[in-house]
Design a protein around this motif. Sequence first.
Motif, PDB file in Angstrom:
ATOM      1  N   GLU A 108       0.831  -1.202   0.000  1.00 47.33           N
ATOM      2  CA  GLU A 108       0.000   0.000   0.000  1.00 47.33           C
ATOM      3  C   GLU A 108       0.871   1.260   0.000  1.00 47.33           C
ATOM      4  O   GLU A 108       0.636   2.197  -0.775  1.00 47.33           O
ATOM      5  CB  GLU A 108      -0.922  -0.013   1.219  1.00 47.33           C
ATOM      6  N   VAL A 109       1.893   1.284   0.837  1.00 44.37           N
ATOM      7  CA  VAL A 109       2.791   2.439   0.887  1.00 44.37           C
ATOM      8  C   VAL A 109       3.521   2.593  -0.449  1.00 44.37           C
ATOM      9  O   VAL A 109       3.657   3.707  -0.965  1.00 44.37           O
ATOM     10  CB  VAL A 109       3.791   2.304   2.054  1.00 44.37           C
ATOM     11  N   ALA A 110       3.995   1.480  -1.007  1.00 43.50           N
ATOM     12  CA  ALA A 110       4.711   1.540  -2.280  1.00 43.50           C
ATOM     13  C   ALA A 110       3.811   2.118  -3.377  1.00 43.50           C
ATOM     14  O   ALA A 110       4.241   2.990  -4.144  1.00 43.50           O
ATOM     15  CB  ALA A 110       5.221   0.154  -2.664  1.00 43.50           C
ATOM     16  N   ARG A 111       2.577   1.672  -3.443  1.00 49.52           N
ATOM     17  CA  ARG A 111       1.652   2.196  -4.469  1.00 49.52           C
ATOM     18  C   ARG A 111       1.387   3.690  -4.259  1.00 49.52           C
ATOM     19  O   ARG A 111       1.374   4.469  -5.215  1.00 49.52           O
ATOM     20  CB  ARG A 111       0.341   1.412  -4.446  1.00 49.52           C
ATOM     21  N   ASP A 112       1.173   4.083  -3.016  1.00 51.02           N
ATOM     22  CA  ASP A 112       0.903   5.494  -2.733  1.00 51.02           C
ATOM     23  C   ASP A 112       2.132   6.360  -3.008  1.00 51.02           C
ATOM     24  O   ASP A 112       2.021   7.480  -3.511  1.00 51.02           O
ATOM     25  CB  ASP A 112       0.424   5.665  -1.292  1.00 51.02           C
ATOM     26  N   ALA A 113       3.315   5.836  -2.707  1.00 49.25           N
ATOM     27  CA  ALA A 113       4.548   6.579  -2.983  1.00 49.25           C
ATOM     28  C   ALA A 113       4.753   6.743  -4.489  1.00 49.25           C
ATOM     29  O   ALA A 113       5.175   7.814  -4.951  1.00 49.25           O
ATOM     30  CB  ALA A 113       5.739   5.866  -2.350  1.00 49.25           C
ATOM     31  N   LEU A 114       4.422   5.719  -5.268  1.00 51.73           N
ATOM     32  CA  LEU A 114       4.553   5.831  -6.724  1.00 51.73           C
ATOM     33  C   LEU A 114       3.525   6.804  -7.297  1.00 51.73           C
ATOM     34  O   LEU A 114       3.823   7.542  -8.236  1.00 51.73           O
ATOM     35  CB  LEU A 114       4.424   4.455  -7.384  1.00 51.73           C
ATOM     36  N   ARG A 115       2.338   6.832  -6.713  1.00 52.29           N
ATOM     37  CA  ARG A 115       1.344   7.841  -7.145  1.00 52.29           C
ATOM     38  C   ARG A 115       1.880   9.247  -6.904  1.00 52.29           C
ATOM     39  O   ARG A 115       1.758  10.131  -7.753  1.00 52.29           O
ATOM     40  CB  ARG A 115       0.018   7.634  -6.413  1.00 52.29           C
ATOM     41  N   LEU A 116       2.474   9.465  -5.746  1.00 54.38           N
ATOM     42  CA  LEU A 116       3.079  10.756  -5.453  1.00 54.38           C
ATOM     43  C   LEU A 116       4.181  11.056  -6.472  1.00 54.38           C
ATOM     44  O   LEU A 116       4.233  12.145  -7.042  1.00 54.38           O
ATOM     45  CB  LEU A 116       3.656  10.777  -4.037  1.00 54.38           C
ATOM     46  N   ALA A 117       5.047  10.088  -6.695  1.00 49.57           N
ATOM     47  CA  ALA A 117       6.189  10.295  -7.600  1.00 49.57           C
ATOM     48  C   ALA A 117       5.739  10.629  -9.013  1.00 49.57           C
ATOM     49  O   ALA A 117       6.255  11.574  -9.630  1.00 49.57           O
ATOM     50  CB  ALA A 117       7.070   9.043  -7.616  1.00 49.57           C
ATOM     51  N   PHE A 118       4.791   9.885  -9.529  1.00 49.84           N
ATOM     52  CA  PHE A 118       4.408  10.035 -10.927  1.00 49.84           C
ATOM     53  C   PHE A 118       3.283  11.039 -11.147  1.00 49.84           C
ATOM     54  O   PHE A 118       3.382  11.906 -12.009  1.00 49.84           O
ATOM     55  CB  PHE A 118       4.027   8.677 -11.516  1.00 49.84           C
ATOM     56  N   ASP A 119       2.218  10.948 -10.356  1.00 46.69           N
ATOM     57  CA  ASP A 119       1.048  11.802 -10.596  1.00 46.69           C
ATOM     58  C   ASP A 119       1.214  13.210 -10.049  1.00 46.69           C
ATOM     59  O   ASP A 119       0.719  14.157 -10.642  1.00 46.69           O
ATOM     60  CB  ASP A 119      -0.205  11.161  -9.979  1.00 46.69           C
ATOM     61  N   THR A 120       1.875  13.352  -8.923  1.00 48.86           N
ATOM     62  CA  THR A 120       2.023  14.673  -8.300  1.00 48.86           C
ATOM     63  C   THR A 120       3.338  15.340  -8.674  1.00 48.86           C
ATOM     64  O   THR A 120       3.360  16.498  -9.079  1.00 48.86           O
ATOM     65  CB  THR A 120       1.924  14.553  -6.765  1.00 48.86           C
ATOM     66  N   LEU A 121       4.429  14.601  -8.547  1.00 56.16           N
ATOM     67  CA  LEU A 121       5.746  15.193  -8.769  1.00 56.16           C
ATOM     68  C   LEU A 121       6.236  15.073 -10.208  1.00 56.16           C
ATOM     69  O   LEU A 121       7.181  15.752 -10.595  1.00 56.16           O
ATOM     70  CB  LEU A 121       6.776  14.553  -7.817  1.00 56.16           C
ATOM     71  N   GLY A 122       5.624  14.196 -10.999  1.00 55.92           N
ATOM     72  CA  GLY A 122       6.027  14.013 -12.385  1.00 55.92           C
ATOM     73  C   GLY A 122       7.437  13.478 -12.557  1.00 55.92           C
ATOM     74  O   GLY A 122       8.107  13.773 -13.551  1.00 55.92           O
ATOM     75  N   LEU A 123       7.889  12.674 -11.624  1.00 51.63           N
ATOM     76  CA  LEU A 123       9.238  12.121 -11.702  1.00 51.63           C
ATOM     77  C   LEU A 123       9.310  11.065 -12.809  1.00 51.63           C
ATOM     78  O   LEU A 123       8.333  10.358 -13.061  1.00 51.63           O
ATOM     79  CB  LEU A 123       9.632  11.513 -10.358  1.00 51.63           C
ATOM     80  N   PRO A 124      10.460  10.931 -13.461  1.00 55.19           N
ATOM     81  CA  PRO A 124      10.545   9.987 -14.583  1.00 55.19           C
ATOM     82  C   PRO A 124      10.669   8.523 -14.180  1.00 55.19           C
ATOM     83  O   PRO A 124      10.256   7.634 -14.922  1.00 55.19           O
ATOM     84  CB  PRO A 124      11.802  10.439 -15.335  1.00 55.19           C
ATOM     85  N   ALA A 125      11.262   8.242 -13.020  1.00 51.56           N
ATOM     86  CA  ALA A 125      11.469   6.858 -12.600  1.00 51.56           C
ATOM     87  C   ALA A 125      11.678   6.797 -11.096  1.00 51.56           C
ATOM     88  O   ALA A 125      12.097   7.766 -10.475  1.00 51.56           O
ATOM     89  CB  ALA A 125      12.686   6.259 -13.309  1.00 51.56           C
TER      90      ALA A 125
END
Length: 174
Positions: A108-125
Amino acid sequence: MTAPRLTYRQPQPTDVARLFAIFGDPQTNLFNPAGPMQDLAAAQRLLDHWLQQWAAHGYGWWAIARREAPAHIIGFGGIAPLNYLTQPRINLGYRFAVEAWGQGYATEVARDALRLAFDTLGLPAVFGLVRPDHAASIRVLEKVGMQPFGELDDVPGQAPSVVMCVRHPTTCRA
């Protein structure tokens, strides 16, 4: 930030004792070649580092609690900059108290962290660094779409750590 079962917040200076309780527990360090954190001073140094990352980047590892008990931290995790493989990377990580194991919180934390990374922060990887014998963490990283990326020979005399990676969905489009 809240999720269906968990709440996430920036760590606070008052979290140092709980951080030490989790990171100093031998059970939570079974796959950590450095072993458990030795003293409260080490916990303070780590917490200070996290707070500096939050100040510099606006994100970092979260203090994690169950939604029904937001004052009781069950772990720490999320994404934060980490230098390895000769360059800075955004690294996904987590560590939970034994009481929180086996309940799907890491996924759950991993999925939420990836949402933050990609959807909010727009990080590439986002990358994950895991010991090769830590099957449970490897499964978590695979569940959230990470794939093997390389190895990091970071522990002298032991097998290299596995580096996993997942790229922002839009960077994979043709």
